[in-house]
Design an enzyme around this catalytic site. Structure first.
Site, PDB file in Angstrom:
ATOM      1  N   LYS A 107       0.855  -1.182   0.000  1.00  0.00           N
ATOM      2  CA  LYS A 107       0.000   0.000   0.000  1.00  0.00           C
ATOM      3  C   LYS A 107       0.893   1.235   0.000  1.00  0.00           C
ATOM      4  O   LYS A 107       1.857   1.297   0.746  1.00  0.00           O
ATOM      5  CB  LYS A 107      -0.823  -0.037   1.299  1.00  0.00           C
ATOM      6  N   HIS A 109      -0.403   4.527   0.232  1.00  0.00           N
ATOM      7  CA  HIS A 109      -1.021   5.705   0.862  1.00  0.00           C
ATOM      8  C   HIS A 109      -1.422   5.319   2.285  1.00  0.00           C
ATOM      9  O   HIS A 109      -1.146   4.207   2.721  1.00  0.00           O
ATOM     10  CB  HIS A 109      -2.235   6.161   0.050  1.00  0.00           C
TER      11      HIS A 109
END
Ligand SMILES: O=C(O)c1cc(=O)[nH]c(=O)n1[C@@H]1O[C@H](COP(=O)(O)O)[C@@H](O)[C@H]1O
Length: 223
Positions: A107, A109
């Site tokens: 991921k 963000h």
């Protein structure tokens, strides 16, 4: 076998987690039995496996760790229920202990990173996984611990299939002990399953399992 081990095999059989037939494993081996921990979905059997994991960890004479890692996906709920059981059984030791799990996809963000839950950095990590056959899945978890700055402390499994690795005569357990000097514990082994099957399955099916056990049996590590 201890009571919790016998109970777990019986419940696994009743819930079709432990099944007998013809299966192709991740390693390509054809197996006469399979253990699918994805079917630990009813509360009673999930509670039973949590209890068995916790008891196995508490009974382990040489296991010292600071955090549990449940590898995605199947290890995630198993690690969560186990940390709850450990906290219930020994609140002083495990009440504030954390668990973590990895994402399958990175991921970029939000909080970012590859793991969710407690940080592995600088901690002794217990990998809590379901089944070990040839050791491929466990290797991925070890790489993750390294990348996150943790230290491997041991491995807790439901089932040790007692098989050799694909390219070697010895087991992943022997390899991990040699490379990392850490213990691996399993709640049950193939030997326990054979013992259980003896009262339940026809002779020819038991023979298939025993032949399989012989064919892929792990030998001591060559020096
Ligand atoms: O494919 C397997 O070997 C396997 C056998 C079994 O009885 N149950 C089972 O879940 N597996 C799968 O195989 C993985 C372990 O195999 P290795 O990575 O070869 O050690 C597990 O994490 C499962 O994804």
């Amino acid at each position: 076998m201890k009571d919790h081990q016998a109970r777990l095999i019986q419940l696994s059989y009743e819930n079709k987690i432990l099944t007998f037939g013809d299966f192709t494993l991740k390693s390509g081996r054809k197996s006469p039995y399979f253990f699918n921990s994805g079917f630990f979905c009813a509360g009673d059997v999930l509670g039973a496996v949590a209890d068995s994991y916790a008891q196995t960890i508490i009974d382990a004479p040489d296991l010292e760790f600071d955090i549990i890692l449940g590898p995605a996906y199947k290890g995630i709920p198993l690690a969560a229920v186990t940390i709850v059981k450990l906290a219930e059984k020994d609140p002083a030791k495990y009440g504030k202990m954390e668990y973590a799990y990895n994402r399958k996809e990175k991921k970029d963000h939000g909080e970012g990173g590859n793991t969710v839950g407690g940080s592995l950095k600088g901690k002794r990590v217990l990998i809590l996984d379901d089944v070990m056959t040839a050791g491929t899945a466990i290797r991925e978890s070890m790489a993750l611990i390294n990348a996150e700055g943790g230290i491997l402390a041991g491995v807790a499994l439901i089932l040790d299939r007692q098989e050799r690795m694909v390219d070697y005569e010895h087991s992943m357990i022997a390899q991990v002990k040699k490379d990392y000097g850490v213990p691996i514990y399993s709640i049950i082994t193939l030997d326990d399953i054979v013992q259980f099957a003896k009262g339940k399955l026809p002779e020819e099916d038991i023979k298939k399992i025993e032949d399989y056990r012989e064919k892929y049996k792990a030998h001591p590590i060559a020096e």
